[in-house]
Design a protein around this motif. Sequence first.
Motif, PDB file in Angstrom:
ATOM      1  N   LYS A   7       0.804  -1.043  -0.139  1.00 36.57           N
ATOM      2  CA  LYS A   7       0.110   0.097   0.095  1.00 36.57           C
ATOM      3  C   LYS A   7       0.875   1.339   0.017  1.00 36.57           C
ATOM      4  CE  LYS A   7      -4.880   0.511   1.484  1.00 36.57           C
ATOM      5  NZ  LYS A   7      -5.435  -0.787   1.729  1.00 36.57           N
ATOM      6  N   VAL A   8       0.516   2.098  -0.972  1.00 39.19           N
ATOM      7  CA  VAL A   8       1.352   3.669  -0.779  1.00 39.19           C
ATOM      8  C   VAL A   8       0.428   4.512   0.068  1.00 39.19           C
ATOM      9  CG1 VAL A   8       2.142   5.312  -2.226  1.00 39.19           C
ATOM     10  CG2 VAL A   8       2.226   2.689  -2.988  1.00 39.19           C
ATOM     11  N   LYS A  48      -0.454  10.115   8.572  1.00 36.30           N
ATOM     12  CA  LYS A  48       0.369   9.153   9.222  1.00 36.30           C
ATOM     13  C   LYS A  48       0.586   7.885   8.246  1.00 36.30           C
ATOM     14  CE  LYS A  48      -0.510   7.862  13.305  1.00 36.30           C
ATOM     15  NZ  LYS A  48      -1.542   8.655  14.056  1.00 36.30           N
ATOM     16  N   ARG A  49       1.780   7.211   8.372  1.00 36.53           N
ATOM     17  CA  ARG A  49       2.012   6.167   7.761  1.00 36.53           C
ATOM     18  C   ARG A  49       1.897   4.951   8.466  1.00 36.53           C
ATOM     19  NH1 ARG A  49       6.668   3.180   6.259  1.00 36.53           N
ATOM     20  NH2 ARG A  49       7.623   4.235   7.413  1.00 36.53           N
ATOM     21  N   ARG A  50       0.921   3.946   7.988  1.00 42.49           N
ATOM     22  CA  ARG A  50       1.070   2.719   8.904  1.00 42.49           C
ATOM     23  C   ARG A  50       2.532   1.985   8.535  1.00 42.49           C
ATOM     24  NH1 ARG A  50      -3.677   0.134   7.767  1.00 42.49           N
ATOM     25  NH2 ARG A  50      -5.599   1.203   8.409  1.00 42.49           N
ATOM     26  N   SER A  78       5.477   5.420   1.788  1.00 39.61           N
ATOM     27  CA  SER A  78       5.059   6.875   1.480  1.00 39.61           C
ATOM     28  C   SER A  78       5.476   6.812  -0.145  1.00 39.61           C
ATOM     29  CB  SER A  78       5.775   7.840   2.389  1.00 39.61           C
ATOM     30  OG  SER A  78       6.105   8.894   1.762  1.00 39.61           O
ATOM     31  N   VAL A  79       4.648   7.809  -0.527  1.00 36.33           N
ATOM     32  CA  VAL A  79       4.887   8.303  -2.143  1.00 36.33           C
ATOM     33  C   VAL A  79       6.069   8.893  -2.266  1.00 36.33           C
ATOM     34  CG1 VAL A  79       3.524  10.370  -1.812  1.00 36.33           C
ATOM     35  CG2 VAL A  79       3.707   9.248  -3.992  1.00 36.33           C
ATOM     36  N   ASP A  80       6.565   9.657  -1.095  1.00 35.59           N
ATOM     37  CA  ASP A  80       7.819  10.217  -1.458  1.00 35.59           C
ATOM     38  C   ASP A  80       9.009   9.017  -1.213  1.00 35.59           C
ATOM     39  OD1 ASP A  80       6.949  12.946  -1.635  1.00 35.59           O
ATOM     40  OD2 ASP A  80       6.339  12.695   0.676  1.00 35.59           O
ATOM     41  N   SER A  81       8.765   8.277  -0.817  1.00 31.49           N
ATOM     42  CA  SER A  81      10.092   7.250  -0.722  1.00 31.49           C
ATOM     43  C   SER A  81      10.083   6.151  -1.879  1.00 31.49           C
ATOM     44  CB  SER A  81      10.281   6.421   0.784  1.00 31.49           C
ATOM     45  OG  SER A  81       9.167   6.121   0.894  1.00 31.49           O
TER      46      SER A  81
END
Length: 437
Positions: A391-392, A397-399, A404-407
């Motif tokens: 999942k992106v 908050k990131r689960r 994350s879309v930035d990584s």
Amino acid sequence: AKSSHWKKLLNSFLMPNLSKRKADIISTVEFNHTGELLATGDKGGRVVIFQREQESKNQVHRRGEYNVYSTFQSHEPEFDYLKSLEIEEKINKIRWLPQQNAAYFLLSTNDKTVKLWKVSERDKRPEGYNLKDEEGRLRDPATITTLRVPVLRPMDLMVEATPRRVFANAHTYHINSISVNSDYETYMSADDLRINLWNFEITNQSFNIVDIKPANMEELTEVITAAEFHPHHCNTFVYSSSKGTIRLCDMRASALCDRHTKFFEEPEDPSNRSFFSEIISSISDVKFSHSGRYIMTRDYLTVKVWDLNMENRPIETYQVHDYLRSKLCSLYENDCIFDKFECVWNGSDSVIMTGSYNNFFRMFDRNTKRDVTLEASRENSKPRAILKPRKVCVGGKRRKDEISVDSLDFSKKILHTAWTRLTRWTSYYLIISHTEY
Ligand SMILES: *[C@@H]1O[C@H](CO)[C@@H](O)[C@H](O)[C@H]1NC(C)=O
Ligand SMILES: *[C@@H]1O[C@H](CO)[C@@H](O)[C@H](O)[C@H]1NC(C)=O
Ligand SMILES: *[C@@H]1O[C@H](CO)[C@@H](O)[C@H](O)[C@H]1NC(C)=O
Ligand SMILES: *[C@@H]1O[C@H](CO)[C@@H](O)[C@H](O)[C@H]1NC(C)=O
């Protein structure tokens, strides 16, 4: 600024970047019709054919493994002296022909030349020639005193690939597609501006069936991006364009199909207009469903399914990576926005697969409307590994198991996809998708 990015889009087809090439990077993948054989083409002009391991009762745990069957050099680098242009050996597309006898036939193409290859097995060797010795050297006729009858002796299995036909000198631009017709006597090859029809037996002549080259190249606004024959109607084919449109042509209507029979285009949603609209609506792949009823197209952010009977909008639109909408500026700057992703149907046209970044690929179930993001990385490429859905997340908050879309890693992309189903284990699918760095 608008016309300059428009030019950049056209140039991404007309002048592909030569400098990034690495010989062993896979540039195309294609299963034969039953999925027993898998052919890959690479940037170094090689074709490697893999064969699925024979099923046997005591080796069930090894099911689904593919071993190298044959490797051969299909294309060599060339130089066009008239235009002072290097012609890359990179294999752009491979298409299998239906099997008719013990040998296999496939078409492979680089930017300019299509070749028909015969791949056959040999496990016997003739021995006892009269005019040459066992090493093949000619014997002095004066020493020949008796006549021998040559015999066939068994030897280790050898797989030979031999070029049977070379279809050259018919394309000025870059071939992006080849498609075998359902009559199995003809095929077409499409480049940025023209589509040609060939007979398998005739290499010195092809028929130009589409030509969109303007008299003055300065007026060029559109290029052909992909083309395919209808799976059952041998007169019908489609081609897609960099303007996001699809044309269906009927060769019975006229020899030169400059006038399409159907024209598929979705009117733009004005609220979605942006600086990048034209670029992201360019179609990178077009595929008929196996049934012949639908066509699927891939553009930068979506996959669309069109009904042949409805030209004004797709019947289904799937978001591949909508989270990239906010990153289009940087994707333009690093040229990723010009990446050309492929798409495939599963055997019953109910599931669609296409690639994305970060080694992710997406599958959409058309019936249940469920979709999944999976990762094709080296770490989980063990046979029978079960891929975990990924999942992106966008902002916030990131689960734990989200990325994350930035990584996301934009240098790892799945551009080429092929799909087959292994016949014996109905619940088991093999998906091959490939990464290009
Ligand atoms: C695909 O390849 C396998 C051989 O490994 C062959 O048995 C089969 O007939 C081929 N299928 C077609 C339709 O070409
Ligand atoms: C192609 O080759 C065949 C056989 O060599 C010849 O008969 C035919 O005239 C050629 N066609 C063209 C267009 O050159
Ligand atoms: C407009 O953008 C939204 C998301 O940003 C998307 O869901 C929608 O499909 C887009 N509309 C069209 C016609 O592309
Ligand atoms: C296509 O996918 C659906 C859903 O997973 C499956 O039920 C169907 O058997 C698949 N068809 C083929 C031919 O693989």
